[in-house]
Design a protein around this motif. Structure first.
Motif, PDB file in Angstrom:
ATOM      1  N   ASN A 192       0.827  -1.058  -0.570  1.00  0.00           N
ATOM      2  CA  ASN A 192      -0.055   0.164   0.012  1.00  0.00           C
ATOM      3  C   ASN A 192       1.489   1.614  -0.128  1.00  0.00           C
ATOM      4  O   ASN A 192       1.303   1.547   1.413  1.00  0.00           O
ATOM      5  N   PRO A 193       0.729   2.011  -1.219  1.00  0.00           N
ATOM      6  CA  PRO A 193      -0.282   2.188  -2.533  1.00  0.00           C
ATOM      7  C   PRO A 193       0.228   0.636  -2.994  1.00  0.00           C
ATOM      8  O   PRO A 193       1.605   0.597  -3.184  1.00  0.00           O
ATOM      9  N   LEU A 194      -0.692   0.319  -4.033  1.00  0.00           N
ATOM     10  CA  LEU A 194      -0.759  -0.618  -5.122  1.00  0.00           C
ATOM     11  C   LEU A 194       0.830  -0.133  -6.422  1.00  0.00           C
ATOM     12  O   LEU A 194       0.017   1.012  -6.702  1.00  0.00           O
ATOM     13  N   PRO A 195       1.950  -0.481  -6.691  1.00  0.00           N
ATOM     14  CA  PRO A 195       2.852  -0.142  -7.493  1.00  0.00           C
ATOM     15  C   PRO A 195       1.814  -0.274  -8.419  1.00  0.00           C
ATOM     16  O   PRO A 195       1.249  -0.308  -8.865  1.00  0.00           O
ATOM     17  N   ASN A 196       2.108   1.258  -9.327  1.00  0.00           N
ATOM     18  CA  ASN A 196       1.477   1.458 -11.072  1.00  0.00           C
ATOM     19  C   ASN A 196       2.023   0.201 -11.964  1.00  0.00           C
ATOM     20  O   ASN A 196       0.925   0.084 -12.155  1.00  0.00           O
ATOM     21  N   GLU A 197       2.980  -1.053 -11.722  1.00  0.00           N
ATOM     22  CA  GLU A 197       3.007  -1.816 -12.363  1.00  0.00           C
ATOM     23  C   GLU A 197       1.930  -3.151 -12.441  1.00  0.00           C
ATOM     24  O   GLU A 197       1.586  -3.583 -12.997  1.00  0.00           O
ATOM     25  N   LEU A 198       1.041  -2.988 -11.147  1.00  0.00           N
ATOM     26  CA  LEU A 198      -0.044  -4.042 -10.755  1.00  0.00           C
ATOM     27  C   LEU A 198      -0.990  -3.234 -11.151  1.00  0.00           C
ATOM     28  O   LEU A 198      -2.418  -4.009 -10.564  1.00  0.00           O
ATOM     29  N   MET A 199      -1.100  -2.305 -11.536  1.00  0.00           N
ATOM     30  CA  MET A 199      -2.666  -1.645 -11.927  1.00  0.00           C
ATOM     31  C   MET A 199      -3.641  -2.284 -12.192  1.00  0.00           C
ATOM     32  O   MET A 199      -4.643  -2.426 -12.431  1.00  0.00           O
TER      33      MET A 199
END
Length: 151
Positions: free
Chosen positions: A42-49
């Motif tokens: 948290n926060p969710l990495p951009n790569e996992l969006m």
């Protein structure tokens, strides 16, 4: 190793693990299947969006700000309602569940002897990787409880 088709990551939560997950996803995200169990980043990495949650079990307990409704318990012998002194207060248990490719589902057990029942669902495409918001969950639980205990 380079020969493996699947990378499994277990319970990432720290900043160091975030860096590691981002590196693995950027390097292998297009060539390998990456499975993350119990993702706590948290926060969710951009790569996992764009990642999809395939299986998730999130247990919750509902607590009312006002006194809980009374749920009649059933007599083991004849299935009839016991006296008011033997009735129990509801302490509903909730499970938010996702089983790919199914929708996100909310199951609620209100201690009425019927076990967990489906209360609501929402398509996974409508709520993103993390699933429904707590506001959505709370509104569906409230709606289910109002219908269940409408007198």
């Amino acid at each position: 190793s380079e020969k493996e088709d699947i990378i499994i990551i277990s319970a990432p939560i720290s900043r160091e693990e975030l860096v590691g997950v981002r590196w693995l996803v950027s390097k292998y995200g297009k060539s390998k299947t990456i499975i993350i169990f119990n993702n706590k980043l948290n926060p969710l990495p951009n790569e996992l969006m764009m990642a999809e949650t395939c299986y998730s079990v999130f247990p919750l307990i509902a607590r009312s700000v006002s006194p809980s409704p009374i749920v009649p318990s059933l007599s083991e012998k004849d299935g009839t309602n016991n006296s008011p002194q033997q009735q129990q207060q509801a302490n509903p248990k909730i499970v938010l569940l996702r089983r790919f490719p199914s929708d996100w589902e909310i199951h609620i057990d209100v201690n009425d002897g019927l076990g967990f029942q489906l209360a609501a669902s929402v398509p996974a495409t409508d709520v993103g990787m993390r699933g429904p918001s707590m506001d959505w969950i709370a509104s569906r639980v409230k709606q289910h409880m109002q219908v269940k205990f409408r007198q």
